[in-house]
Design a protein around this motif. Structure first.
Motif, short mmCIF file in Angstrom:
data_model
loop_
_atom_site.label_atom_id
_atom_site.label_comp_id
_atom_site.label_asym_id
_atom_site.label_seq_id
_atom_site.Cartn_x
_atom_site.Cartn_y
_atom_site.Cartn_z
N SER A 1 -32.64 42.47 -15.65
CA SER A 1 -31.18 42.40 -15.72
C SER A 1 -30.67 41.11 -15.08
O SER A 1 -29.80 40.43 -15.62
CB SER A 1 -30.57 43.61 -15.03
N ILE A 2 -31.23 40.75 -13.92
CA ILE A 2 -30.82 39.53 -13.23
C ILE A 2 -31.17 38.30 -14.07
O ILE A 2 -30.34 37.39 -14.24
CB ILE A 2 -31.50 39.43 -11.85
N GLU A 3 -32.40 38.27 -14.59
CA GLU A 3 -32.85 37.11 -15.37
C GLU A 3 -31.99 36.92 -16.62
O GLU A 3 -31.56 35.80 -16.93
CB GLU A 3 -34.32 37.32 -15.78
N GLU A 4 -31.73 38.00 -17.33
CA GLU A 4 -30.91 37.92 -18.54
C GLU A 4 -29.51 37.41 -18.21
O GLU A 4 -28.94 36.57 -18.92
CB GLU A 4 -30.80 39.29 -19.21
N ASN A 5 -28.93 37.93 -17.13
CA ASN A 5 -27.57 37.56 -16.76
C ASN A 5 -27.47 36.09 -16.40
O ASN A 5 -26.55 35.39 -16.82
CB ASN A 5 -27.08 38.43 -15.60
N VAL A 6 -28.44 35.60 -15.62
CA VAL A 6 -28.41 34.20 -15.19
C VAL A 6 -28.61 33.27 -16.38
O VAL A 6 -27.92 32.26 -16.53
CB VAL A 6 -29.47 33.95 -14.10
N ARG A 7 -29.58 33.60 -17.24
CA ARG A 7 -29.86 32.75 -18.40
C ARG A 7 -28.68 32.72 -19.38
O ARG A 7 -28.42 31.71 -20.02
CB ARG A 7 -31.12 33.25 -19.12
N ALA A 8 -28.02 33.86 -19.52
CA ALA A 8 -26.95 33.96 -20.52
C ALA A 8 -25.57 33.93 -19.88
O ALA A 8 -24.63 34.52 -20.40
CB ALA A 8 -27.13 35.24 -21.33
N MET A 9 -25.44 33.24 -18.75
CA MET A 9 -24.18 33.24 -18.01
C MET A 9 -23.02 32.72 -18.87
O MET A 9 -21.90 33.25 -18.84
CB MET A 9 -24.31 32.38 -16.75
N ARG A 10 -23.28 31.69 -19.68
CA ARG A 10 -22.22 31.14 -20.52
C ARG A 10 -21.76 32.16 -21.57
O ARG A 10 -20.58 32.26 -21.88
CB ARG A 10 -22.70 29.87 -21.20
N VAL A 11 -22.74 32.91 -22.11
CA VAL A 11 -22.39 33.93 -23.10
C VAL A 11 -21.58 35.05 -22.44
O VAL A 11 -20.59 35.53 -22.99
CB VAL A 11 -23.66 34.50 -23.76
N LYS B 1 -19.66 34.91 -19.82
CA LYS B 1 -18.29 34.46 -19.54
C LYS B 1 -17.51 34.23 -20.83
O LYS B 1 -16.30 34.47 -20.90
CB LYS B 1 -18.33 33.19 -18.69
N GLY B 2 -18.22 33.76 -21.87
CA GLY B 2 -17.55 33.51 -23.14
C GLY B 2 -16.99 34.78 -23.75
O GLY B 2 -15.94 34.75 -24.42
N PHE B 3 -17.68 35.91 -23.53
CA PHE B 3 -17.22 37.19 -24.07
C PHE B 3 -16.53 38.05 -23.00
O PHE B 3 -16.25 39.22 -23.25
CB PHE B 3 -18.40 37.96 -24.67
N ALA B 4 -16.32 37.46 -21.82
CA ALA B 4 -15.64 38.18 -20.72
C ALA B 4 -16.32 39.52 -20.44
O ALA B 4 -15.65 40.56 -20.30
CB ALA B 4 -14.16 38.38 -21.03
N ARG B 5 -17.64 39.48 -20.33
CA ARG B 5 -18.41 40.73 -20.13
C ARG B 5 -18.93 40.85 -18.70
O ARG B 5 -19.94 41.52 -18.45
CB ARG B 5 -19.58 40.78 -21.12
N GLU B 6 -18.26 40.18 -17.77
CA GLU B 6 -18.72 40.24 -16.38
C GLU B 6 -18.75 41.66 -15.85
O GLU B 6 -19.71 42.07 -15.17
CB GLU B 6 -17.81 39.38 -15.48
N GLU B 7 -17.70 42.44 -16.14
CA GLU B 7 -17.65 43.81 -15.63
C GLU B 7 -18.78 44.67 -16.21
O GLU B 7 -19.37 45.49 -15.51
CB GLU B 7 -16.29 44.44 -15.96
N TYR B 8 -19.08 44.44 -17.50
CA TYR B 8 -20.18 45.18 -18.13
C TYR B 8 -21.50 44.86 -17.45
O TYR B 8 -22.31 45.76 -17.16
CB TYR B 8 -20.25 44.83 -19.62
N GLU B 9 -21.73 43.56 -17.18
CA GLU B 9 -22.97 43.14 -16.53
C GLU B 9 -23.05 43.68 -15.10
O GLU B 9 -24.13 44.05 -14.63
CB GLU B 9 -23.07 41.61 -16.52
N LYS B 10 -21.91 43.74 -14.42
CA LYS B 10 -21.88 44.31 -13.06
C LYS B 10 -22.29 45.78 -13.09
O LYS B 10 -23.06 46.25 -12.25
CB LYS B 10 -20.49 44.16 -12.45
N LYS B 11 -21.74 46.51 -14.07
CA LYS B 11 -22.09 47.93 -14.19
C LYS B 11 -23.56 48.11 -14.54
O LYS B 11 -24.23 49.01 -14.03
CB LYS B 11 -21.21 48.59 -15.25
N LYS B 12 -24.06 47.24 -15.43
CA LYS B 12 -25.47 47.30 -15.83
C LYS B 12 -26.39 47.06 -14.64
O LYS B 12 -27.36 47.79 -14.42
CB LYS B 12 -25.72 46.26 -16.92
N PHE B 13 -26.06 46.02 -13.85
CA PHE B 13 -26.86 45.73 -12.66
C PHE B 13 -26.71 46.84 -11.64
O PHE B 13 -27.68 47.26 -11.01
CB PHE B 13 -26.42 44.39 -12.05
#
Length: 584
Positions: free
Chosen positions: A199-209, A211-223
């Motif tokens: 989860s951490i690796e995917e989030n860091v690698r795809a950080m631009r994606v 932020k581009g889709f405003a999915r920070e909250e989703y990633e926070k919940k996933k982590f």
């Protein structure tokens, strides 16, 4: 199985065997003196009670001080040599795993996720390191302390030592039960670590994606879900293990009450002839040593059980044999850049039902430029990956320079083939350092020339530090097109006999693309060039164009020949040119 795992990991001990053995010897000395101290302390108490002269008491006290100092020195020596052995063992494990991974083929790497490999080299190695440290120190100290202390207790305490007949089985059974119930939770934790790291690796690698889709909250919940899952398992295990302390306290206080109550009666009734006050004091100390050694053994059991899963995961990496190796008497010189596919079929695993490539027959003369077009999933990349032997063919043969690629030394073959991938990778370091991956001996003039040919020089010199500009990990501080051009320059510096571009100019404009191809014609005219592209403009001046469809070569020829006879090529061409717009 466990024996095989231990044998595999033991190869990483190497130079750490000596400090490990010294630790064992130091522990024996520490325990020996520690067990003797209560024995002489009992004599001192009895001497003081009997009114012995001060000189005798002082002399005995001096012996106790010497034994305490010797025990302390042995303990300090054991701590130092144990630290050297365990940290050195962990270093060797990480190094051996990393070296083994470097030898893996793509087929081997496909069996392990990158997140799993990171967990194995970090968390799992740390667990094994802690277990090894406990084995060479605590796992020796605890049994020795138990045996020595209980022997001395029976020699000095007589009937008072019967307390251990009750306390030891109760404590041992309780500790085993606690450890056994805690194990399933501990085991599941390490499987969840992989998901957390992924989860951490995917989030860091795809950080631009993200932020581009405003999915920070989703990633926070996933982590958070992955972290909570680990927390729940650890909490469950720790709650069970926490029962160790009250169980220990119960047995310890029972032991003290028994010894003080029964011992006092025996001292009074026998007037100190059977046992005396000194023996009671010694028995209390030996009782603590026995109970603490059992507690240590339970901790070792828990730690070893936890680390057993980690040791197995590390062993899986170390035991994994590279599926591609150089043959005996391997050829070390590639004659030229000619390529032949002779009735080649390929599938990624023996269990796969369908072939990724089937019936490929192809001859590419040295120095030829070949373009490859085809839809997504048509196996364009799979085809070119067989050339540097990133995978082995399932059927048929691939030849480079007139020889089967399986006859070559792998390093020699791959040094003769440069691949620039669509998903380019740059490493943390300066631009100059990244370019010298292609040729460590490249001069500054050669670096500049390669960048000019790949159209990278213009943006490089625009930076204040030029070729000493620092590239962040993954090349996050340069654009996709800049990254592609730097990777092409890196490949050119290698001066390969075969250059493969896997859609590696997709992020540059058509003018820059044309200039790069013009550079190829002038700089590496004798190099065989294979260009996978989505744009017809990128390949239309090639000597031969392949049309890939569903793992087969649907057609081949020059631009004019394919335009005349290939409906697939014609459709792609019309869609990408003004003819397509007129048609629309």
């Amino acid at each position: 199985m466990q024996h095989f795992v231990i044998k595999t990991l033991s190869h990483s001990l190497r130079e750490n065997k000596t400090p490990a053995l010294l630790t064992l010897l130091a522990i024996v000395g520490e325990v020996f003196f520690e067990v003797l101290i209560p024995f002489f302390t009992a004599d001192m108490v009895n001497m003081i009670k009997a009114g012995a002269p001060l000189e005798e008491v002082t002399a005995l006290g001096g012996k106790l001080v010497v034994m305490a100092v010797l025990s302390l020195l042995c303990g300090a020596a054991a701590a130092r040599t144990c630290a050297d052995a365990s940290t050195g063992f962990a270093r060797n494990l990480r190094r051996d795993m990393f070296v083994r991974v470097q030898d893996f083929s793509f087929e081997n790497i496909d069996r392990f996720s990158s997140a799993s490999l990171v967990t194995r080299m970090t968390t799992d190695v740390t667990n094994v390191q802690m277990a090894f440290m406990m084995v060479i120190r605590v796992a020796v100290r605890a049994p020795l302390m138990f045996l020595f202390a209980i022997t001395m207790a029976f020699l000095m305490g007589g009937k008072l030592a019967l307390t251990f007949v009750v306390v030891v089985p109760v404590l041992a059974a309780g500790l085993i039960l606690i450890a056994k119930n805690a194990m399933p939770a501990f085991r599941s934790v390490f499987r969840r670590y992989d998901k957390l790291n992924e989860s951490i690796e995917e989030n860091v690698r795809a950080m631009r994606v993200v932020k581009g889709f405003a999915r920070e909250e989703y990633e926070k919940k996933k982590f958070g879900a992955a972290a909570d899952s680990i927390c729940m398992d650890f909490t469950k295990a720790e709650r069970i293990v926490a029962l160790n302390s009250p169980l220990m306290q119960l047995c310890m206080y029972f032991n003290m009450l028994f010894i003080l109550t029964i011992g006092a009666r025996i001292v009074v009734s026998s007037s100190g002839t059977v046992i005396d006050v000194g023996q009671i004091a010694a028995m209390l100390t030996y009782g603590m040593q026995v109970l603490i050694s059992l507690m240590m053994l339970s901790m070792i059991y828990v730690m070893l059980t936890i680390s057993a899963e980690s040791a197995k995961r590390i062993s899986e990496v170390l035991q994994e044999q590279p599926s591609l190796t150089s043959p005996d008497g391997a050829v070390t010189e590639v004659a030229d850049g000619s390529i032949d596919f002779e009735n080649v079929s390929f599938k990624y695993s023996a269990d796969a039902q369908e072939y990724a490539l089937a019936g490929i027959d192809l001859h590419i003369p040295s120095g030829c430029t070949v373009g490859i077009l085809g839809g997504t999933g048509s196996s364009k990349t799979t085809l070119v990956q067989l050339i540097p032997r990133l995978y082995d063919v399932t059927e048929g043969a691939v030849k480079v320079g007139g020889r089967d690629v399986r006859e070559y030394d792998l390093e020699a073959l791959r040094n003769a083939v440069s691949m620039v991938l669509q998903k380019n990778e740059l490493f943390s370091g300066t631009i100059r350092e990244n370019l010298r991956w292609g040729n460590p001996e490249a001069t500054d003039e050669e670096i500049v020339e390669a960048c000019r040919l790949s159209q990278a020089d213009e943006f490089v010199v625009a930076h204040p530090k030029g070729y000493d500009t620092y590239i962040e990990q993954g090349g996050t501080n340069v654009s996709g097109g800049q990254k592609q051009r730097l990777c092409i320059a890196r490949a050119l510096l290698k001066k390969p006999k075969i250059l493969i571009l896997d859609d590696s100019t997709s992020a540059v404009d058509t003018r820059t693309d044309a200039l790069i191809r013009q550079g190829f014609r002038t700089y590496i005219p004798e190099t065989t060039k294979i260009i996978i592209a989505q744009r017809v403009a990128s390949v239309q001046d090639a000597d031969m164009i392949l049309i890939m469809d569903n793992g087969r070569i649907a057609d081949r020829g020059t631009h004019d020949e394919l335009l005349a006879r290939s409906p697939i090529y014609r459709e792609i061409y019309l869609q990408q040119t003004n003819g397509g717009e007129d048609r629309a």
